[in-house]
Design an enzyme around this catalytic site. Structure first.
Site, mmCIF file in Angstrom:
data_model
loop_
_atom_site.group_PDB
_atom_site.id
_atom_site.type_symbol
_atom_site.label_atom_id
_atom_site.label_comp_id
_atom_site.label_asym_id
_atom_site.label_seq_id
_atom_site.Cartn_x
_atom_site.Cartn_y
_atom_site.Cartn_z
ATOM 1 N N ARG A 33 57.055 53.612 2.272
ATOM 2 C CA ARG A 33 58.451 53.823 2.170
ATOM 3 C C ARG A 33 59.226 52.392 1.735
ATOM 4 N NH1 ARG A 33 60.587 57.612 -0.446
ATOM 5 N NH2 ARG A 33 63.117 57.611 -0.036
ATOM 6 N N ASP B 82 60.906 61.055 14.265
ATOM 7 C CA ASP B 82 59.886 60.707 14.378
ATOM 8 C C ASP B 82 59.316 60.984 15.636
ATOM 9 O OD1 ASP B 82 60.055 59.692 11.832
ATOM 10 O OD2 ASP B 82 60.302 57.623 12.310
ATOM 11 N N ILE C 96 66.613 66.328 9.988
ATOM 12 C CA ILE C 96 66.707 65.333 9.092
ATOM 13 C C ILE C 96 65.766 65.342 7.723
ATOM 14 C CG2 ILE C 96 66.122 62.765 8.830
ATOM 15 C CD1 ILE C 96 67.975 63.080 10.932
ATOM 16 N N ARG D 1 63.138 62.661 -0.536
ATOM 17 C CA ARG D 1 63.419 61.671 -0.009
ATOM 18 C C ARG D 1 64.241 60.662 -1.042
ATOM 19 N NH1 ARG D 1 59.254 58.988 4.243
ATOM 20 N NH2 ARG D 1 60.975 58.268 5.043
ATOM 21 N N PRO D 2 65.384 61.059 -1.512
ATOM 22 C CA PRO D 2 66.228 60.536 -2.346
ATOM 23 C C PRO D 2 66.653 59.091 -1.987
ATOM 24 C CG PRO D 2 67.479 62.186 -1.202
ATOM 25 C CD PRO D 2 66.224 62.425 -0.760
ATOM 26 N N ILE D 3 67.071 58.194 -2.782
ATOM 27 C CA ILE D 3 67.715 56.942 -2.406
ATOM 28 C C ILE D 3 68.990 56.811 -3.371
ATOM 29 C CG2 ILE D 3 65.257 55.972 -1.995
ATOM 30 C CD1 ILE D 3 65.576 54.478 -4.818
ATOM 31 N N ASP D 4 69.631 57.835 -3.267
ATOM 32 C CA ASP D 4 71.102 57.700 -4.135
ATOM 33 C C ASP D 4 71.957 56.808 -3.280
ATOM 34 O OD1 ASP D 4 70.572 60.093 -2.337
ATOM 35 O OD2 ASP D 4 72.726 59.952 -2.428
ATOM 36 N N GLN D 5 71.898 56.887 -1.944
ATOM 37 C CA GLN D 5 72.978 56.044 -1.045
ATOM 38 C C GLN D 5 72.515 54.123 -1.277
ATOM 39 O OE1 GLN D 5 75.555 57.616 0.247
ATOM 40 N NE2 GLN D 5 74.848 59.031 -0.696
ATOM 41 N N LYS E 207 57.305 49.071 14.024
ATOM 42 C CA LYS E 207 56.940 49.207 12.658
ATOM 43 C C LYS E 207 58.259 49.174 11.719
ATOM 44 C CE LYS E 207 55.672 52.925 9.216
ATOM 45 N NZ LYS E 207 57.019 53.121 9.040
ATOM 46 N N ASN E 208 59.124 49.971 12.047
ATOM 47 C CA ASN E 208 60.256 50.372 11.120
ATOM 48 C C ASN E 208 61.497 49.028 11.396
ATOM 49 O OD1 ASN E 208 59.337 52.848 10.341
ATOM 50 N ND2 ASN E 208 60.694 54.064 11.442
ATOM 51 N N ARG F 144 48.518 53.418 9.456
ATOM 52 C CA ARG F 144 49.937 52.937 8.688
ATOM 53 C C ARG F 144 50.770 52.350 9.938
ATOM 54 N NH1 ARG F 144 53.140 56.224 5.650
ATOM 55 N NH2 ARG F 144 54.518 54.462 6.232
ATOM 56 N N CYS G 260 55.450 58.775 4.094
ATOM 57 C CA CYS G 260 54.916 60.097 4.368
ATOM 58 C C CYS G 260 55.481 61.193 3.466
ATOM 59 C CB CYS G 260 55.378 60.253 5.831
ATOM 60 S SG CYS G 260 54.450 59.258 7.119
HETATM 61 C C1 UD1 Z 1 63.695 55.876 8.321
HETATM 62 C C2 UD1 Z 1 62.265 55.676 8.872
HETATM 63 C C3 UD1 Z 1 61.525 57.135 9.118
HETATM 64 C C4 UD1 Z 1 62.566 57.996 9.983
HETATM 65 C C5 UD1 Z 1 63.800 58.054 9.008
HETATM 66 C C6 UD1 Z 1 64.735 58.879 10.228
HETATM 67 C C7 UD1 Z 1 61.433 53.515 8.085
HETATM 68 C C8 UD1 Z 1 60.487 52.772 7.199
HETATM 69 N N1 UD1 Z 1 61.316 54.946 8.056
HETATM 70 O O1 UD1 Z 1 63.412 56.544 6.950
HETATM 71 O O2 UD1 Z 1 60.460 57.018 9.947
HETATM 72 O O3 UD1 Z 1 62.004 59.516 9.936
HETATM 73 O O4 UD1 Z 1 64.401 56.853 8.896
HETATM 74 O O5 UD1 Z 1 65.166 58.509 11.228
HETATM 75 O O6 UD1 Z 1 62.452 52.929 8.752
HETATM 76 N N2 UD1 Z 1 68.810 60.417 2.372
HETATM 77 C C9 UD1 Z 1 69.303 60.756 1.045
HETATM 78 N N3 UD1 Z 1 69.888 59.567 0.297
HETATM 79 C C10 UD1 Z 1 69.479 58.478 0.500
HETATM 80 C C11 UD1 Z 1 68.937 57.958 1.896
HETATM 81 C C12 UD1 Z 1 68.667 59.054 2.658
HETATM 82 O O7 UD1 Z 1 70.071 62.015 0.958
HETATM 83 O O8 UD1 Z 1 69.639 57.535 -0.257
HETATM 84 C C13 UD1 Z 1 68.698 61.664 3.349
HETATM 85 C C14 UD1 Z 1 67.101 61.688 3.591
HETATM 86 O O9 UD1 Z 1 66.877 62.626 2.720
HETATM 87 C C15 UD1 Z 1 67.162 62.150 4.755
HETATM 88 C C16 UD1 Z 1 68.226 61.514 5.660
HETATM 89 O O10 UD1 Z 1 69.163 60.986 4.524
HETATM 90 O O11 UD1 Z 1 67.368 63.731 5.061
HETATM 91 C C17 UD1 Z 1 68.026 60.267 6.578
HETATM 92 O O12 UD1 Z 1 66.993 59.326 5.751
HETATM 93 P P1 UD1 Z 1 66.788 57.935 6.258
HETATM 94 O O13 UD1 Z 1 67.425 57.487 7.310
HETATM 95 O O14 UD1 Z 1 67.184 56.942 5.000
HETATM 96 O O15 UD1 Z 1 65.271 57.700 6.349
HETATM 97 P P2 UD1 Z 1 64.324 56.612 5.937
HETATM 98 O O16 UD1 Z 1 65.068 55.223 5.902
HETATM 99 O O17 UD1 Z 1 63.740 57.011 4.533
#
Ligand code: UD1
Length: 419
Positions: free
Chosen positions: A93, A306, A328, A122-126, A22-23, A398, A117
């Protein structure tokens, strides 16, 4: 309303075939937006996230032909809008991958804030930091993300956090950029390698995926005209491995890459289960009550978050008190309340949970709070004595292809019932 009704206990036995990841698939689909042409993708999992993604791509102008339920041919030569449908993008997501892909392809995108989920913040700052370093302007306003760029320019990008999503998104945005992008402190999950392999098959120049430094030499165009098969799902394979242990069963799990499963294999052996590694299939069996364990979830190659809830079911039934530290996500122990309804003895405080092992779980009505929690409840229901009713199936659907059919084939007494 639909529910799954599971009658247990049943030791799961037999063979199960793993679907495409899926991912990986939810990143490869938007990656097709980088191609000015046609490509075929095979081994797509037949799950709701994939169907929604295909609808979103069609609304952007892509033409999709379903070759069978696991394969599409997609023509992305005529992308007609840069506004992604907000109602659909907020459902999951991975809709954020459209930002990287469309910035590359069209220099512009408007998309809803991603859903998915509820596992805590779940920030997207990076992601945004990466796009901005490559030269984009990004605005987040009223639940929408708007990103625009004239021509993205490759540069070094250091990720402050190891993030799967940000690594893939920056990779997507850098493929057609001018010059070289180097992502430092990149995530190393198998699906990152798979997305890079897909893009390279289509003509990109990405090196080092699977290590923590990824180098992307920008190319002018992706040519398409190729067929790509999605990697097997590491998390689905791990789910069945843990189901074999929790139910004291014996499963041959086919179509998996056992190298991706090493952290799970190691823990299963540590707690007294048995694993036979055949490279592209893995047999897991367990004849006695598992021993206690200590688990800490980590980015790949660590123990995957996961699979934490599924492991939680195993440890609920283990001999002794186990600990799981979730490193995580802030809020990934909601499933423990449901397991406690089934007789488990779990205490969760913040990001740590203690599992005082019990000899038996008992059937109860339970609610799936997220995708992997749902899978954990299916395993718990199969291991438990009596009847378990599992609600909120939209989460499970999903990410797991035909979960009840796969469980039924290995002996589970499970039915989907419409109330
Ligand atoms: C992906 C997976 C999800 C899995 C996760 C961790 C998909 C669609 N989903 O989610 O199933 O649980 O990887 O293996 O592939 N973070 C920040 N800033 C950012 C991005 C992330 O602080 O810009 C933090 C998150 O809050 C979290 C950590 O980084 O604590 C890891 O998140 P990330 O690896 O980005 O997870 P996803 O890609 O959302």
């Amino acid at each position: 309303m639909e529910k799954l009704v599971v009658k247990g206990p049943t030791p799961l036995k037999g063979e199960v075939t793993i679907s495409g990841a899926k991912n990986a698939a939810v990143a490869i689909l938007p990656a097709t937006l980088l191609i000015d042409g046609v490509c075929t993708i095979e081994n797509l999992p037949n799950i709701s996230d994939i169907k929604i993604y295909c609808t979103i791509l069609e609304k952007l102008g892509a033409k999709i032909t379903w070759n069978n339920e696991h394969s599409i041919t997609i023509d992305t030569s005529n992308i007609t809008t840069t506004k992604a449908p907000l109602d659909l993008t907020s459902k999951f997501r991975a809709s954020y991958y459209m930002i990287g892909a469309m910035l590359s392809r069209k220099g512009e995108i408007e998309v809803g804030m991603p859903g998915g989920c509820k596992l805590g913040a779940r920030p997207i700052d990076q992601h945004i930091k990466g796009f901005e370093l490559l030269g984009a302007n990004v605005t987040v306003e009223k639940g929408k993300i708007y990103a625009k760029a004239k021509k993205l320019k490759g540069c070094p990008i250091y990720m402050d956090i190891v993030s799967v999503g940000a690594t893939i998104n920056v990779m997507l945005s850098a493929v057609l950029a001018k010059g070289t992008t180097i992502i430092d402190n990149a995530a190393k999950e198998p699906h990152i390698v798979d997305v890079a392999n897909f893009l390279n098959t289509m003509g990109a120049d990405i090196r080092g995926a699977g290590t923590d430094v990824i180098k992307i030499n920008g190319v002018e165009k992706l040519k398409g005209n190729a067929t790509y098969s999605v990697v097997p799902d590491q998390i689905e394979a791990g789910t069945f491995m843990l189901a074999a242990v929790a139910t004291r069963g014996d499963l041959l799990i086919k179509n998996c890459i056992t190298k991706h499963l090493e952290s799970i294999t190691a823990k299963i052996i540590e707690i007294g289960g048995n694993v036979e590694d055949n490279g592209d299939s893995i047999r897991v069996w367990c004849t006695k009550r598992p021993n206690r364990a200590t688990i800490k979830t980590l980015p790949y190659p660590g123990f995957p978050t996961d699979l934490q809830p599924q492991m939680g079911v195993v440890l609920s039934l283990a001999n002794g008190t186990s600990t799981i530290n979730e490193s995580i996500w802030d809020s990934r122990f909601q499933y423990t309340e449901e397991l406690n309804k089934m007789g488990a003895k779990i205490t969760a405080h913040g990001k740590t949970a203690f599992f005082e092992g019990v000899k038996k779980l008992y059937g109860a009505p339970v609610y799936s709070s997220d995708l992997r929690a749902g899978a954990a409840l299916v395993i718990a229901g199969t291991a438990a004595e009596g009847e378990t009713e599992i609600y909120n199936l939209e989460h499970i659907d999903r990410g797991y292809e035909n979960i009840e059919e796969k469980f039924r084939k290995i002996g589970a007494k499970i039915e989907r019932v419409t109330e």
